[in-house]
Write a protein that holds these residues in place. Structure first.
Motif, PDB file in Angstrom:
ATOM      1  N   ASN A  92       4.856  -4.328   0.476  1.00 38.91           N
ATOM      2  CA  ASN A  92       3.929  -4.055   1.576  1.00 38.91           C
ATOM      3  C   ASN A  92       4.673  -3.785   2.876  1.00 38.91           C
ATOM      4  OD1 ASN A  92       1.726  -4.372  -0.041  1.00 38.91           O
ATOM      5  ND2 ASN A  92       1.367  -6.497   0.521  1.00 38.91           N
ATOM      6  N   SER A  93       5.765  -4.504   3.122  1.00 37.56           N
ATOM      7  CA  SER A  93       6.517  -4.266   4.357  1.00 37.56           C
ATOM      8  C   SER A  93       7.188  -2.897   4.330  1.00 37.56           C
ATOM      9  CB  SER A  93       7.552  -5.373   4.580  1.00 37.56           C
ATOM     10  OG  SER A  93       8.585  -5.292   3.621  1.00 37.56           O
ATOM     11  N   THR A  95       5.933  -0.251   2.897  1.00 46.56           N
ATOM     12  CA  THR A  95       4.845   0.689   3.178  1.00 46.56           C
ATOM     13  C   THR A  95       4.543   0.731   4.671  1.00 46.56           C
ATOM     14  OG1 THR A  95       3.895   0.169   1.036  1.00 46.56           O
ATOM     15  CG2 THR A  95       2.468   1.267   2.597  1.00 46.56           C
ATOM     16  N   VAL A  96       4.512  -0.430   5.302  1.00 44.50           N
ATOM     17  CA  VAL A  96       4.235  -0.490   6.741  1.00 44.50           C
ATOM     18  C   VAL A  96       5.339   0.203   7.528  1.00 44.50           C
ATOM     19  CG1 VAL A  96       4.068  -2.085   8.690  1.00 44.50           C
ATOM     20  CG2 VAL A  96       2.796  -2.531   6.617  1.00 44.50           C
ATOM     21  N   ARG A  97       6.598  -0.013   7.130  1.00 42.97           N
ATOM     22  CA  ARG A  97       7.714   0.628   7.832  1.00 42.97           C
ATOM     23  C   ARG A  97       7.642   2.149   7.744  1.00 42.97           C
ATOM     24  NH1 ARG A  97      11.105  -3.577   5.986  1.00 42.97           N
ATOM     25  NH2 ARG A  97      11.591  -2.343   4.145  1.00 42.97           N
ATOM     26  N   THR A  98       7.347   2.673   6.551  1.00 42.88           N
ATOM     27  CA  THR A  98       7.264   4.134   6.417  1.00 42.88           C
ATOM     28  C   THR A  98       6.083   4.692   7.200  1.00 42.88           C
ATOM     29  OG1 THR A  98       6.035   3.876   4.350  1.00 42.88           O
ATOM     30  CG2 THR A  98       8.405   4.198   4.175  1.00 42.88           C
ATOM     31  N   THR A  99       4.967   3.971   7.234  1.00 39.67           N
ATOM     32  CA  THR A  99       3.804   4.431   7.998  1.00 39.67           C
ATOM     33  C   THR A  99       4.109   4.461   9.488  1.00 39.67           C
ATOM     34  OG1 THR A  99       2.369   3.462   6.325  1.00 39.67           O
ATOM     35  CG2 THR A  99       1.360   4.025   8.430  1.00 39.67           C
ATOM     36  N   ILE A 100       4.750   3.415   9.984  1.00 35.16           N
ATOM     37  CA  ILE A 100       5.113   3.373  11.409  1.00 35.16           C
ATOM     38  C   ILE A 100       6.081   4.494  11.753  1.00 35.16           C
ATOM     39  CG2 ILE A 100       6.380   2.014  13.126  1.00 35.16           C
ATOM     40  CD1 ILE A 100       5.113  -0.471  11.866  1.00 35.16           C
ATOM     41  N   ARG A 101       7.053   4.742  10.875  1.00 36.20           N
ATOM     42  CA  ARG A 101       8.021   5.811  11.132  1.00 36.20           C
ATOM     43  C   ARG A 101       7.337   7.170  11.140  1.00 36.20           C
ATOM     44  NH1 ARG A 101      10.753   8.248   7.128  1.00 36.20           N
ATOM     45  NH2 ARG A 101      10.619   6.395   5.828  1.00 36.20           N
ATOM     46  N   ARG A 102       6.400   7.385  10.203  1.00 39.56           N
ATOM     47  CA  ARG A 102       5.680   8.657  10.141  1.00 39.56           C
ATOM     48  C   ARG A 102       4.811   8.866  11.385  1.00 39.56           C
ATOM     49  NH1 ARG A 102       0.855   9.324   8.126  1.00 39.56           N
ATOM     50  NH2 ARG A 102       0.925   7.435   6.895  1.00 39.56           N
ATOM     51  N   LEU A 103       4.122   7.813  11.822  1.00 35.40           N
ATOM     52  CA  LEU A 103       3.283   7.919  13.016  1.00 35.40           C
ATOM     53  C   LEU A 103       4.134   8.146  14.265  1.00 35.40           C
ATOM     54  CD1 LEU A 103       0.664   5.138  12.275  1.00 35.40           C
ATOM     55  CD2 LEU A 103       0.314   7.611  12.249  1.00 35.40           C
ATOM     56  N   ARG A 104       5.291   7.515  14.319  1.00 36.36           N
ATOM     57  CA  ARG A 104       6.194   7.713  15.459  1.00 36.36           C
ATOM     58  C   ARG A 104       6.678   9.160  15.528  1.00 36.36           C
ATOM     59  NH1 ARG A 104      10.351   3.289  15.183  1.00 36.36           N
ATOM     60  NH2 ARG A 104       8.625   2.030  15.903  1.00 36.36           N
TER      61      ARG A 104
END
Length: 111
Positions: A92-93, A95-104
């Motif tokens: 889960n962490s 997934t969260v890291r990749t989502t944050i990087r993509r949004l950034r």
């Protein structure tokens, strides 16, 4: 020719000083026959991961060990990490890291 004193053998536990104690079960030998083989295999995998040293991204050394549950500490650079209870990073962490990087990256492109 027989000697004058009786020959005796040492008890077996005296000879097991440097022998390996478990062949298959490893760290889960403390549970004995309880809980079933499949559960002990799962716990073995998690406990080996928990007790292993993990790689620190800041000092580039294998110095991270688990302290209290979910708190991981690097002994080299003295940093603390929040992670999973049994592993340093959970799915889960990741997934969260990749989502944050993509949004950034999307917000940088928008500006």
């Amino acid at each position: 020719r027989k000697l004058g004193f009786p020959c005796f053998r040492l008890p077996e536990h005296f000879l097991m000083v440097n022998k390996k104690r478990t062949k298959k079960v490893g760290i889960t030998g403390k549970y004995g026959p309880r809980y079933g083989a499949n559960l002990r295999k799962r716990v073995k995998k998690m406990e080996i991961s928990k007790r292993a040293r993990h790689f620190c991204q800041f000092c580039c050394k294998f110095k991270i060990k688990r302290g209290p549950m979910g708190i991981w500490h690097c002994k080299q650079c003295n940093k603390d990490f929040a992670g999973g209870a049994w592993t340093l990073s959970t799915p889960n962490s990741a997934t969260v890291r990749t989502t944050i990087r993509r949004l950034r990256e999307l917000s940088r492109e928008a500006h």
